[in-house]
Design an enzyme around this catalytic site. Structure first.
Site, mmCIF file in Angstrom:
data_model
loop_
_atom_site.group_PDB
_atom_site.id
_atom_site.type_symbol
_atom_site.label_atom_id
_atom_site.label_comp_id
_atom_site.label_asym_id
_atom_site.label_seq_id
_atom_site.Cartn_x
_atom_site.Cartn_y
_atom_site.Cartn_z
ATOM 1 N NE ARG A 126 -2.117 0.926 3.782
ATOM 2 C CZ ARG A 126 -2.903 0.657 4.812
ATOM 3 N NH1 ARG A 126 -4.206 0.745 4.708
ATOM 4 N NH2 ARG A 126 -2.372 0.288 5.954
ATOM 5 N NE ARG A 161 -1.447 3.281 7.920
ATOM 6 C CZ ARG A 161 -2.639 2.769 8.159
ATOM 7 N NH1 ARG A 161 -3.663 3.071 7.393
ATOM 8 N NH2 ARG A 161 -2.824 1.961 9.180
HETATM 9 P P1 AP5 Z 1 -7.276 0.087 2.763
HETATM 10 O O1 AP5 Z 1 -8.558 0.537 2.150
HETATM 11 O O2 AP5 Z 1 -6.236 1.099 3.063
HETATM 12 O O3 AP5 Z 1 -7.575 -0.845 4.048
HETATM 13 P P2 AP5 Z 1 -8.056 -0.468 5.515
HETATM 14 O O4 AP5 Z 1 -9.073 -1.493 5.910
HETATM 15 O O5 AP5 Z 1 -8.448 0.955 5.592
HETATM 16 O O6 AP5 Z 1 -6.730 -0.799 6.312
HETATM 17 P P3 AP5 Z 1 -5.960 0.050 7.428
HETATM 18 O O7 AP5 Z 1 -4.549 -0.473 7.454
HETATM 19 O O8 AP5 Z 1 -6.157 1.514 7.251
HETATM 20 O O9 AP5 Z 1 -6.702 -0.435 8.701
HETATM 21 P P4 AP5 Z 1 -6.249 -0.293 10.143
HETATM 22 O O10 AP5 Z 1 -7.523 -0.573 10.824
HETATM 23 O O11 AP5 Z 1 -5.102 -1.145 10.539
HETATM 24 O O12 AP5 Z 1 -5.651 1.202 10.243
HETATM 25 P P5 AP5 Z 1 -6.189 2.534 10.874
HETATM 26 O O13 AP5 Z 1 -5.660 3.646 10.075
HETATM 27 O O14 AP5 Z 1 -7.646 2.450 11.125
HETATM 28 O O15 AP5 Z 1 -6.681 -1.031 1.777
HETATM 29 C C1 AP5 Z 1 -5.414 -1.661 2.034
HETATM 30 C C2 AP5 Z 1 -4.687 -1.943 0.702
HETATM 31 O O16 AP5 Z 1 -5.428 -2.914 -0.023
HETATM 32 C C3 AP5 Z 1 -4.579 -0.712 -0.233
HETATM 33 O O17 AP5 Z 1 -3.348 -0.770 -0.907
HETATM 34 C C4 AP5 Z 1 -5.756 -0.889 -1.209
HETATM 35 O O18 AP5 Z 1 -5.488 -0.297 -2.483
HETATM 36 C C5 AP5 Z 1 -5.857 -2.396 -1.289
HETATM 37 N N1 AP5 Z 1 -7.229 -2.864 -1.501
HETATM 38 C C6 AP5 Z 1 -8.359 -2.380 -0.903
HETATM 39 N N2 AP5 Z 1 -9.438 -3.085 -1.300
HETATM 40 C C7 AP5 Z 1 -8.971 -4.035 -2.157
HETATM 41 C C8 AP5 Z 1 -9.600 -5.084 -2.889
HETATM 42 N N3 AP5 Z 1 -10.931 -5.301 -2.822
HETATM 43 N N4 AP5 Z 1 -8.811 -5.889 -3.644
HETATM 44 C C9 AP5 Z 1 -7.467 -5.702 -3.715
HETATM 45 N N5 AP5 Z 1 -6.809 -4.711 -3.069
HETATM 46 C C10 AP5 Z 1 -7.561 -3.898 -2.286
HETATM 47 O O19 AP5 Z 1 -5.485 2.530 12.299
HETATM 48 C C11 AP5 Z 1 -4.074 2.685 12.426
HETATM 49 C C12 AP5 Z 1 -3.684 2.723 13.910
HETATM 50 O O20 AP5 Z 1 -4.301 3.850 14.552
HETATM 51 C C13 AP5 Z 1 -4.132 1.525 14.754
HETATM 52 O O21 AP5 Z 1 -3.218 0.450 14.651
HETATM 53 C C14 AP5 Z 1 -4.151 2.145 16.155
HETATM 54 O O22 AP5 Z 1 -2.859 2.304 16.680
HETATM 55 C C15 AP5 Z 1 -4.725 3.533 15.884
HETATM 56 N N6 AP5 Z 1 -6.197 3.589 15.925
HETATM 57 C C16 AP5 Z 1 -7.029 3.927 14.891
HETATM 58 N N7 AP5 Z 1 -8.317 3.880 15.283
HETATM 59 C C17 AP5 Z 1 -8.300 3.495 16.582
HETATM 60 C C18 AP5 Z 1 -9.327 3.223 17.536
HETATM 61 N N8 AP5 Z 1 -10.634 3.355 17.194
HETATM 62 N N9 AP5 Z 1 -8.961 2.833 18.781
HETATM 63 C C19 AP5 Z 1 -7.665 2.715 19.133
HETATM 64 N N10 AP5 Z 1 -6.635 2.935 18.273
HETATM 65 C C20 AP5 Z 1 -6.953 3.318 17.006
HETATM 66 MG MG MG Z 2 -7.693 2.647 6.604
#
Ligand code: AP5
Ligand code: MG
Length: 218
Positions: A126, A161
């Site tokens: 990604r 990231r």
């Molecule tokens: P993408 O759409 O970016 O996936 P995503 O589900 O958004 O994945 P994230 O890594 O953002 O999820 P996350 O929950 O770990 O991170 P977050 O930022 O929330 O797609 C991924 C890749 O796949 C891309 O390259 C895309 O092009 C590809 N793709 C998508 N769909 C596809 C398909 N159908 N087929 C093929 N390829 C595809 O959180 C990050 C950190 O923040 C956490 O670890 C934590 O430390 C903190 N945090 C965030 N929210 C909270 C919370 N509520 N509570 C506590 N800590 C939190």
């Molecule tokens: Mg995300």
């Protein structure tokens, strides 16, 4: 309509949320994006969470609930897409209470199911446009050869990231299975859980989500 996109890291929550923003005028509330913004702008809270995020652990409920509370008090739109929130049972309870305070409710919780092997492949490939946040993937959606983002039309810096490495990803998956997956039972019991296959290509998943939203609205 207010919905939650629920799924492990790499399930495609951010990708699909952006389609819903463009297609339905909804507002994406990604706690991950908000925390990264706080980190990049060097606020005190951003500095506190940077290390926790890099390790792939969850930041405190208090911080993320505070971020969501602030956003819900903003302007009303066609609805909110909660992306990456809630992630614990305490956050789920808080979201219910915050929505009720605003006279709102939750219409659907959509679980995006993807197997672990595909998640690792997606995450390690990604990158994101530094200008508008459009998400790319080395294999399935490569950065245009001319370096111009297909969404914002700018020649941008494409970022990886800090937590998209094998070590942090292992921890992020662990956190998901331990602390977030209990939400599936929580919302199932409330009769709000819907499931889509997140393994299809991006447009197939988009259609599946549209099907759920249209059925919920009717
Ligand atoms: P993408 O759409 O970016 O996936 P995503 O589900 O958004 O994945 P994230 O890594 O953002 O999820 P996350 O929950 O770990 O991170 P977050 O930022 O929330 O797609 C991924 C890749 O796949 C891309 O390259 C895309 O092009 C590809 N793709 C998508 N769909 C596809 C398909 N159908 N087929 C093929 N390829 C595809 O959180 C990050 C950190 O923040 C956490 O670890 C934590 O430390 C903190 N945090 C965030 N929210 C909270 C919370 N509520 N509570 C506590 N800590 C939190
Ligand atoms: Mg995300």
């Amino acid at each position: 309509m207010n919905i939650i996109l629920l799924g492990p890291p790499g399930a495609g929550k951010g990708t699909q949320a952006r389609h819903l923003v463009d297609g339905r005028g909804m507002t994406q509330l990604s706690t991950g994006d908000m925390l990264r913004e706080a980190k990049d702008s060097g606020t005190e809270m951003g500095q506190v969470v940077a290390d926790v995020m890099a390790k792939g652990e969850l930041v405190t409920d208090e911080i993320v609930i505070g971020l969501i509370r602030e956003k819900l008090q903003g302007e009303k739109t066609a609805g909110f897409i909660f992306d990456g929130f809630p992630r614990t049972l305490a956050q789920a309870d808080a979201l219910g209470a915050l929505l009720a305070e605003q006279g709102e409710s939750l219409d659907a919780v959509i679980e995006m199911r993807v197997d672990d092997e595909a998640l690792v492949e997606r995450i390690t490939a990604r990158s994101t446009c530094g200008n508008c946040g459009e998400v790319y993937n080395d294999k399935t959606k490569p950065i245009p050869a001319d370096g111009v983002c297909s969404n914002c039309g700018e020649k941008a810096e494409f970022k990886r990231r800090a937590d998209d490495n094998a070590e942090s990803l292992k921890q992020r998956l662990m956190e998901y299975y331990k602390k977030t997956s209990p939400l599936l039972g929580y919302y199932y019991a409330k009769g709000q859980l819907e499931r889509v296959d997140g393994l299809g290509d991006i447009s197939e998943v988009q259609s599946a989500i549209a099907g759920v939203l249209d059925a919920t609205a009717s």
